[in-house]
Scaffold this motif. Structure first.
Motif, PDB file in Angstrom:
ATOM      1  N   VAL A  42      42.751 -33.783 -43.254  1.00 48.92           N
ATOM      2  CA  VAL A  42      42.737 -33.085 -44.667  1.00 48.92           C
ATOM      3  C   VAL A  42      44.392 -33.051 -44.978  1.00 48.92           C
ATOM      4  CG1 VAL A  42      40.638 -31.741 -44.611  1.00 48.92           C
ATOM      5  CG2 VAL A  42      42.503 -30.683 -43.867  1.00 48.92           C
ATOM      6  N   GLU A  43      45.237 -33.002 -44.069  1.00 47.61           N
ATOM      7  CA  GLU A  43      46.682 -32.768 -44.435  1.00 47.61           C
ATOM      8  C   GLU A  43      47.538 -33.668 -43.465  1.00 47.61           C
ATOM      9  OE1 GLU A  43      49.984 -31.210 -46.358  1.00 47.61           O
ATOM     10  OE2 GLU A  43      47.855 -31.285 -47.046  1.00 47.61           O
ATOM     11  N   LEU A  44      48.710 -34.119 -44.388  1.00 47.02           N
ATOM     12  CA  LEU A  44      49.638 -34.717 -43.289  1.00 47.02           C
ATOM     13  C   LEU A  44      50.901 -34.565 -43.657  1.00 47.02           C
ATOM     14  CD1 LEU A  44      48.184 -38.609 -43.776  1.00 47.02           C
ATOM     15  CD2 LEU A  44      47.935 -36.968 -41.676  1.00 47.02           C
ATOM     16  N   LYS A  47      45.997 -23.990 -27.620  1.00 49.65           N
ATOM     17  CA  LYS A  47      47.378 -23.972 -27.973  1.00 49.65           C
ATOM     18  C   LYS A  47      47.764 -22.875 -29.110  1.00 49.65           C
ATOM     19  CE  LYS A  47      48.194 -27.622 -25.397  1.00 49.65           C
ATOM     20  NZ  LYS A  47      49.171 -28.755 -25.142  1.00 49.65           N
ATOM     21  N   GLY A  48      46.915 -22.121 -29.307  1.00 50.98           N
ATOM     22  CA  GLY A  48      47.144 -20.975 -30.249  1.00 50.98           C
ATOM     23  C   GLY A  48      46.651 -21.064 -31.619  1.00 50.98           C
ATOM     24  N   PHE A  49      46.200 -22.562 -31.979  1.00 55.79           N
ATOM     25  CA  PHE A  49      45.940 -22.879 -33.166  1.00 55.79           C
ATOM     26  C   PHE A  49      44.446 -22.736 -33.515  1.00 55.79           C
ATOM     27  CE2 PHE A  49      45.100 -25.669 -36.961  1.00 55.79           C
ATOM     28  CZ  PHE A  49      46.264 -25.321 -37.897  1.00 55.79           C
ATOM     29  N   ASP A  50      43.960 -21.719 -33.866  1.00 56.19           N
ATOM     30  CA  ASP A  50      42.519 -21.268 -33.740  1.00 56.19           C
ATOM     31  C   ASP A  50      41.907 -21.027 -35.503  1.00 56.19           C
ATOM     32  OD1 ASP A  50      43.850 -19.014 -34.435  1.00 56.19           O
ATOM     33  OD2 ASP A  50      42.602 -17.881 -33.143  1.00 56.19           O
ATOM     34  N   VAL A  51      42.150 -21.799 -36.331  1.00 54.70           N
ATOM     35  CA  VAL A  51      41.624 -21.934 -37.701  1.00 54.70           C
ATOM     36  C   VAL A  51      40.797 -23.203 -37.930  1.00 54.70           C
ATOM     37  CG1 VAL A  51      43.611 -20.437 -38.410  1.00 54.70           C
ATOM     38  CG2 VAL A  51      43.858 -23.043 -38.548  1.00 54.70           C
ATOM     39  N   ASN A  52      40.024 -23.069 -39.133  1.00 54.30           N
ATOM     40  CA  ASN A  52      39.561 -24.289 -39.615  1.00 54.30           C
ATOM     41  C   ASN A  52      40.205 -25.462 -40.059  1.00 54.30           C
ATOM     42  OD1 ASN A  52      36.837 -25.486 -40.125  1.00 54.30           O
ATOM     43  ND2 ASN A  52      36.508 -24.518 -41.972  1.00 54.30           N
ATOM     44  N   TYR A  53      41.068 -25.247 -40.772  1.00 49.95           N
ATOM     45  CA  TYR A  53      41.963 -26.461 -41.332  1.00 49.95           C
ATOM     46  C   TYR A  53      43.179 -26.055 -41.927  1.00 49.95           C
ATOM     47  CZ  TYR A  53      39.775 -25.101 -45.711  1.00 49.95           C
ATOM     48  OH  TYR A  53      39.419 -24.310 -46.924  1.00 49.95           O
ATOM     49  N   ALA A  54      44.192 -26.867 -41.934  1.00 48.76           N
ATOM     50  CA  ALA A  54      45.430 -26.529 -42.540  1.00 48.76           C
ATOM     51  C   ALA A  54      45.312 -27.153 -44.094  1.00 48.76           C
ATOM     52  CB  ALA A  54      46.662 -27.385 -41.783  1.00 48.76           C
ATOM     53  N   THR A 114      47.153 -22.264 -43.827  1.00 51.99           N
ATOM     54  CA  THR A 114      45.720 -22.504 -43.329  1.00 51.99           C
ATOM     55  C   THR A 114      44.794 -21.645 -44.190  1.00 51.99           C
ATOM     56  OG1 THR A 114      45.132 -20.844 -41.668  1.00 51.99           O
ATOM     57  CG2 THR A 114      46.423 -22.674 -41.103  1.00 51.99           C
ATOM     58  N   ASN A 115      43.557 -22.042 -44.090  1.00 55.40           N
ATOM     59  CA  ASN A 115      42.427 -21.284 -44.778  1.00 55.40           C
ATOM     60  C   ASN A 115      42.397 -19.906 -44.259  1.00 55.40           C
ATOM     61  OD1 ASN A 115      41.267 -22.333 -42.345  1.00 55.40           O
ATOM     62  ND2 ASN A 115      39.175 -21.699 -42.909  1.00 55.40           N
ATOM     63  N   GLU A 116      43.019 -19.598 -42.838  1.00 53.00           N
ATOM     64  CA  GLU A 116      42.830 -18.109 -42.567  1.00 53.00           C
ATOM     65  C   GLU A 116      44.236 -17.694 -42.252  1.00 53.00           C
ATOM     66  OE1 GLU A 116      40.444 -18.346 -39.039  1.00 53.00           O
ATOM     67  OE2 GLU A 116      39.031 -19.766 -40.047  1.00 53.00           O
ATOM     68  N   GLY A 117      45.231 -18.098 -43.058  1.00 54.89           N
ATOM     69  CA  GLY A 117      46.645 -17.508 -42.630  1.00 54.89           C
ATOM     70  C   GLY A 117      47.781 -18.339 -42.524  1.00 54.89           C
TER      71      GLY A 117
END
Length: 154
Positions: A77-79, A110-117, A132-135
């Motif tokens: 979804v993002e580059l 690795k600490g990246f625990d969200v749905n998407y950037a 991200t959708n969560e911060g």
């Protein structure tokens, strides 16, 4: 700190008919394109729902979870291309980077625990910032989730 991105526009003195237009569809795994970037080596990269696609000017190479272990989700979804030529990709549930022919995955381990950037940028000091959708996250070799301690309300 500068987050501005420069862009070139069409030459206003030229008529649109003076430009050549070519289209490619064969080779793309899917028609919905979410992001397009060009890396310093000249490749054009396309993020689709069915994988990451590299275009060399004449043919497409598809990288997806079936042929690339670091890609955990095909939905790109993002580059973003960083100052060192690394290609960052935000996919559903994960992030990964392609640099020097190697893919590296960044997920919950690795600490990246969200749905998407939703957006990726780099500051002058080389720090990668990811909305991200969560911060928001900061990546300086490790992911740091930003929150109330950083002045960001819940």
């Amino acid at each position: 700190m500068s987050l501005a991105i420069s862009a070139s526009a069409l030459e206003p003195s030229r008529a649109v008919t003076e430009y050549a237009l070519e289209t490619w569809q064969e080779g793309l795994p899917q028609n919905s394109v979410h992001a397009i970037v060009q890396t310093p080596d000249g490749y054009i990269w396309v993020g689709t729902h069915e994988g990451l696609v590299r275009f060399d000017g004449s043919s497409f190479t598809v990288f997806d979870r079936d042929n690339t272990a670091a890609i955990k989700s095909n939905s790109i979804v993002e580059l973003f291309v960083d100052s060192k030529g690394g290609l960052w990709a935000g996919a559903i549930g994960t992030m990964f980077r392609y640099k020097d022919g190697e893919f590296v995955s960044y997920g919950t381990d690795k600490g990246f625990d969200v749905n998407y950037a939703t957006s990726i940028v780099e500051t002058d000091d080389g720090v990668i910032w990811i909305a991200t959708n969560e911060g928001a996250f900061r990546f300086d070799g490790e992911f740091h989730k930003l929150g109330e301690a950083h002045g960001i309300p819940k």
